[in-house]
Design a protein around this motif. Structure first.
Motif, PDB file in Angstrom:
ATOM      1  N   ASP A  78       0.899  -1.160  -0.060  1.00  0.00           N
ATOM      2  CA  ASP A  78      -0.078   0.012   0.040  1.00  0.00           C
ATOM      3  C   ASP A  78       0.854   1.330   0.079  1.00  0.00           C
ATOM      4  OD1 ASP A  78      -2.294  -1.657   0.169  1.00  0.00           O
ATOM      5  OD2 ASP A  78      -2.157  -1.763   2.249  1.00  0.00           O
ATOM      6  N   SER A  79       1.961   1.225   0.534  1.00  0.00           N
ATOM      7  CA  SER A  79       2.925   2.543   0.707  1.00  0.00           C
ATOM      8  C   SER A  79       4.317   2.003   0.977  1.00  0.00           C
ATOM      9  CB  SER A  79       2.490   3.265   1.973  1.00  0.00           C
ATOM     10  OG  SER A  79       2.626   2.647   3.187  1.00  0.00           O
ATOM     11  N   TYR A  80       5.293   3.013   0.669  1.00  0.00           N
ATOM     12  CA  TYR A  80       6.486   2.729   0.762  1.00  0.00           C
ATOM     13  C   TYR A  80       7.381   3.749   1.726  1.00  0.00           C
ATOM     14  CZ  TYR A  80       5.451   0.432  -3.660  1.00  0.00           C
ATOM     15  OH  TYR A  80       4.989  -0.403  -4.602  1.00  0.00           O
ATOM     16  N   THR A  81       8.482   3.315   2.513  1.00  0.00           N
ATOM     17  CA  THR A  81       9.370   4.128   2.922  1.00  0.00           C
ATOM     18  C   THR A  81      10.593   3.963   2.307  1.00  0.00           C
ATOM     19  OG1 THR A  81       8.146   3.785   5.134  1.00  0.00           O
ATOM     20  CG2 THR A  81      10.594   4.538   5.190  1.00  0.00           C
ATOM     21  N   LEU A  82      11.268   5.107   1.780  1.00  0.00           N
ATOM     22  CA  LEU A  82      12.479   5.417   1.374  1.00  0.00           C
ATOM     23  C   LEU A  82      13.507   5.671   2.338  1.00  0.00           C
ATOM     24  CD1 LEU A  82      13.357   7.346  -1.963  1.00  0.00           C
ATOM     25  CD2 LEU A  82      14.988   7.244  -0.112  1.00  0.00           C
ATOM     26  N   VAL A  83      14.515   4.510   2.482  1.00  0.00           N
ATOM     27  CA  VAL A  83      15.568   5.234   3.632  1.00  0.00           C
ATOM     28  C   VAL A  83      16.710   5.533   2.972  1.00  0.00           C
ATOM     29  CG1 VAL A  83      16.938   4.001   5.350  1.00  0.00           C
ATOM     30  CG2 VAL A  83      14.516   3.220   4.870  1.00  0.00           C
ATOM     31  N   LEU A  84      17.247   6.872   3.426  1.00  0.00           N
ATOM     32  CA  LEU A  84      18.421   7.417   2.738  1.00  0.00           C
ATOM     33  C   LEU A  84      19.492   7.615   3.681  1.00  0.00           C
ATOM     34  CD1 LEU A  84      19.262   8.705  -0.107  1.00  0.00           C
ATOM     35  CD2 LEU A  84      18.443  11.025   0.986  1.00  0.00           C
ATOM     36  N   VAL A  85      20.793   7.288   3.280  1.00  0.00           N
ATOM     37  CA  VAL A  85      21.859   7.423   4.184  1.00  0.00           C
ATOM     38  C   VAL A  85      22.900   8.396   3.708  1.00  0.00           C
ATOM     39  CG1 VAL A  85      23.448   6.470   5.657  1.00  0.00           C
ATOM     40  CG2 VAL A  85      21.334   5.271   5.278  1.00  0.00           C
ATOM     41  N   ASN A  86      23.403   9.371   4.267  1.00  0.00           N
ATOM     42  CA  ASN A  86      24.412  10.259   4.018  1.00  0.00           C
ATOM     43  C   ASN A  86      25.636   9.456   4.215  1.00  0.00           C
ATOM     44  OD1 ASN A  86      26.642  12.134   3.798  1.00  0.00           O
ATOM     45  ND2 ASN A  86      25.218  13.597   4.008  1.00  0.00           N
ATOM     46  N   LYS A  88      28.779  10.157   3.980  1.00  0.00           N
ATOM     47  CA  LYS A  88      29.670  11.054   4.641  1.00  0.00           C
ATOM     48  C   LYS A  88      29.580  11.134   6.215  1.00  0.00           C
ATOM     49  CE  LYS A  88      31.371  13.824   1.006  1.00  0.00           C
ATOM     50  NZ  LYS A  88      31.653  15.338   0.449  1.00  0.00           N
ATOM     51  N   THR A  89      28.279  11.573   6.426  1.00  0.00           N
ATOM     52  CA  THR A  89      28.129  11.599   7.903  1.00  0.00           C
ATOM     53  C   THR A  89      27.103  10.536   8.529  1.00  0.00           C
ATOM     54  OG1 THR A  89      25.856  12.727   7.253  1.00  0.00           O
ATOM     55  CG2 THR A  89      27.711  14.349   7.156  1.00  0.00           C
ATOM     56  N   ASN A  90      26.749   9.591   7.877  1.00  0.00           N
ATOM     57  CA  ASN A  90      25.858   8.543   8.277  1.00  0.00           C
ATOM     58  C   ASN A  90      24.445   8.961   8.847  1.00  0.00           C
ATOM     59  OD1 ASN A  90      27.775   6.169   7.886  1.00  0.00           O
ATOM     60  ND2 ASN A  90      28.998   6.682   9.720  1.00  0.00           N
ATOM     61  N   GLU A  91      24.214   9.982   8.470  1.00  0.00           N
ATOM     62  CA  GLU A  91      22.772  10.520   8.963  1.00  0.00           C
ATOM     63  C   GLU A  91      21.920   9.725   7.840  1.00  0.00           C
ATOM     64  OE1 GLU A  91      20.000  14.577   8.853  1.00  0.00           O
ATOM     65  OE2 GLU A  91      22.092  14.717   7.881  1.00  0.00           O
ATOM     66  N   THR A  92      20.583   9.316   8.805  1.00  0.00           N
ATOM     67  CA  THR A  92      19.802   8.559   8.079  1.00  0.00           C
ATOM     68  C   THR A  92      18.523   9.158   8.016  1.00  0.00           C
ATOM     69  OG1 THR A  92      20.773   6.561   8.686  1.00  0.00           O
ATOM     70  CG2 THR A  92      18.476   6.310   7.864  1.00  0.00           C
ATOM     71  N   THR A  93      17.544   9.327   6.959  1.00  0.00           N
ATOM     72  CA  THR A  93      16.200   9.981   6.835  1.00  0.00           C
ATOM     73  C   THR A  93      15.400   8.773   6.422  1.00  0.00           C
ATOM     74  OG1 THR A  93      16.590  10.659   4.697  1.00  0.00           O
ATOM     75  CG2 THR A  93      17.439  12.094   6.771  1.00  0.00           C
ATOM     76  N   GLU A  94      14.028   8.689   6.998  1.00  0.00           N
ATOM     77  CA  GLU A  94      13.010   7.888   6.289  1.00  0.00           C
ATOM     78  C   GLU A  94      12.019   8.812   5.696  1.00  0.00           C
ATOM     79  OE1 GLU A  94      11.690   4.941   9.244  1.00  0.00           O
ATOM     80  OE2 GLU A  94      13.475   4.124   9.423  1.00  0.00           O
ATOM     81  N   ASN A  95      11.730   8.384   4.506  1.00  0.00           N
ATOM     82  CA  ASN A  95      10.685   9.397   3.560  1.00  0.00           C
ATOM     83  C   ASN A  95       9.654   8.524   3.285  1.00  0.00           C
ATOM     84  OD1 ASN A  95      12.715  11.737   3.380  1.00  0.00           O
ATOM     85  ND2 ASN A  95      14.067   9.746   2.981  1.00  0.00           N
ATOM     86  N   GLU A  96       8.420   8.864   3.679  1.00  0.00           N
ATOM     87  CA  GLU A  96       7.167   8.137   3.112  1.00  0.00           C
ATOM     88  C   GLU A  96       6.803   8.413   1.774  1.00  0.00           C
ATOM     89  OE1 GLU A  96       5.983   6.003   5.155  1.00  0.00           O
ATOM     90  OE2 GLU A  96       7.633   6.449   6.602  1.00  0.00           O
ATOM     91  N   ALA A  97       6.496   7.283   1.019  1.00  0.00           N
ATOM     92  CA  ALA A  97       5.845   7.591  -0.545  1.00  0.00           C
ATOM     93  C   ALA A  97       4.708   6.820  -0.522  1.00  0.00           C
ATOM     94  CB  ALA A  97       7.215   7.072  -1.084  1.00  0.00           C
ATOM     95  N   PRO A  98       3.617   7.191  -1.079  1.00  0.00           N
ATOM     96  CA  PRO A  98       2.410   6.571  -1.288  1.00  0.00           C
ATOM     97  C   PRO A  98       2.602   5.614  -2.629  1.00  0.00           C
ATOM     98  CG  PRO A  98       2.196   8.904  -1.937  1.00  0.00           C
ATOM     99  CD  PRO A  98       3.432   8.743  -1.508  1.00  0.00           C
ATOM    100  N   ASN A  99       3.422   6.011  -3.708  1.00  0.00           N
ATOM    101  CA  ASN A  99       3.644   5.134  -4.780  1.00  0.00           C
ATOM    102  C   ASN A  99       5.001   5.020  -5.072  1.00  0.00           C
ATOM    103  OD1 ASN A  99       4.748   7.876  -5.866  1.00  0.00           O
ATOM    104  ND2 ASN A  99       2.453   8.476  -6.237  1.00  0.00           N
ATOM    105  N   ASN A 100       5.389   4.650  -6.238  1.00  0.00           N
ATOM    106  CA  ASN A 100       6.834   4.153  -6.506  1.00  0.00           C
ATOM    107  C   ASN A 100       7.811   5.251  -6.991  1.00  0.00           C
ATOM    108  OD1 ASN A 100       5.330   4.255  -8.849  1.00  0.00           O
ATOM    109  ND2 ASN A 100       6.609   2.976  -9.973  1.00  0.00           N
ATOM    110  N   SER A 101       7.638   6.400  -6.593  1.00  0.00           N
ATOM    111  CA  SER A 101       8.811   7.459  -7.143  1.00  0.00           C
ATOM    112  C   SER A 101       8.643   8.472  -5.772  1.00  0.00           C
ATOM    113  CB  SER A 101       8.484   8.006  -8.423  1.00  0.00           C
ATOM    114  OG  SER A 101       7.364   9.005  -8.281  1.00  0.00           O
ATOM    115  N   LEU A 102       9.613   9.401  -5.605  1.00  0.00           N
ATOM    116  CA  LEU A 102       9.576  10.275  -4.647  1.00  0.00           C
ATOM    117  C   LEU A 102      11.022  11.306  -4.779  1.00  0.00           C
ATOM    118  CD1 LEU A 102       8.502  11.397  -1.919  1.00  0.00           C
ATOM    119  CD2 LEU A 102      10.252  10.004  -0.956  1.00  0.00           C
ATOM    120  N   ALA A 103      10.577  12.414  -5.046  1.00  0.00           N
ATOM    121  CA  ALA A 103      11.582  13.360  -5.247  1.00  0.00           C
ATOM    122  C   ALA A 103      12.129  14.120  -4.102  1.00  0.00           C
ATOM    123  CB  ALA A 103      11.229  14.796  -6.141  1.00  0.00           C
TER     124      ALA A 103
END
Length: 237
Positions: A78-86, A88-103
């Motif tokens: 039904d939905s997705y979470t994009l896990v992005l890790v920098n 250089k800094t190891n900073e992690t963000t979780e970004n919710e997405a209702p479909n299969n793309s996210l800017a």
């Protein structure tokens, strides 16, 4: 005659009861039970490409660009979470997405890793894609630092026998890695240099028994650029 009359009367009284039980047991009102709900499947990543330079996106400033992440839709999701890790800094963000793309607006001239968690509203089960690394291009960049090395053996938290083989993976957009510095220690972070090598493994490493070890790899390219891996941990038998 009397016996037949009593038999017919008993069957007449019993039929509504059987019908009522049958209707109650076989009808769930159209609602799915937890056993009927299928868990989501892992998605397949599409863009940014694995281990490549990302030079597509809208440039926002000298330090940021807006990149559209894309992946294939996954079954029972039904939905997705994009896990992005920098990286250089190891900073992690979780970004919710209702479909299969996210800017997302991300830093330029910076290495990242990303993965997708598939979710379903009908179950707590999730599925996670592969993790891909990429380098978001920057203005006037002529050389990219290597990606942080990844542990292959021992895996994080594993228990191993001694001696053992330490094995890792290195990658670089420019494909110009020249050496690795392997650090192994009983302290975290490890500071003892065990070996400098052009290989991606060190065989028959002698270790003390029943000991927790920490290790990391510094990757160096032909231009002198380098990266540090995360600290990996394992224990000996």
């Amino acid at each position: 005659m009397i016996a037949n009359r009593y038999l017919r009367l008993s069957l007449f009284l019993l039929c509504p009861i059987l019908f009522s039980c049958s209707s109650s047991d076989g009808d769930n009102g159209g609602n799915e039970t937890p056993q009927d709900i299928l868990p989501p499947k892992a998605s397949v990543l599409f863009f940014p490409d694995k281990g490549e330079e990302c030079n597509q996106g809208d440039i926002i400033s000298a330090t940021q660009s807006r990149v559209t992440f894309e992946w294939e839709t996954s079954e029972n999701t039904d939905s997705y979470t994009l896990v992005l890790v920098n990286l250089k800094t190891n900073e992690t963000t979780e970004n919710e997405a209702p479909n299969n793309s996210l800017a997302l607006s991300i830093l330029r001239n910076t290495p990242y890793s990303w993965s997708i968690i598939s979710k379903s509203s009908g179950t707590a089960s999730t599925a996670t894609s592969e993790t891909w690394m990429f380098y978001n291009s920057g203005e006037g960049t002529e050389n990219y630092a290597p990606f942080p090395a990844e542990a292959v053996n021992p895996t994080m938290g594993a228990t191993v026998a001694s001696p053992t083989t330490l094995h890792w993976l290195g990658s670089d957009v420019d494909n110009d890695i020249v050496s690795y510095e392997l650090y192994l220690d009983t302290n975290n972070p490890p500071t003892k240099l065990l070996e400098t090598t052009a290989d991606t493994s060190l065989e028959n490493t002698a270790l003390s028994r029943n000991t927790v070890y920490f290790w990391r790899v510094k990757t160096i390219d032909a231009k002198g650029s380098s990266s540090q891996s995360p600290v990996f941990e394992f224990k000996t038998e």
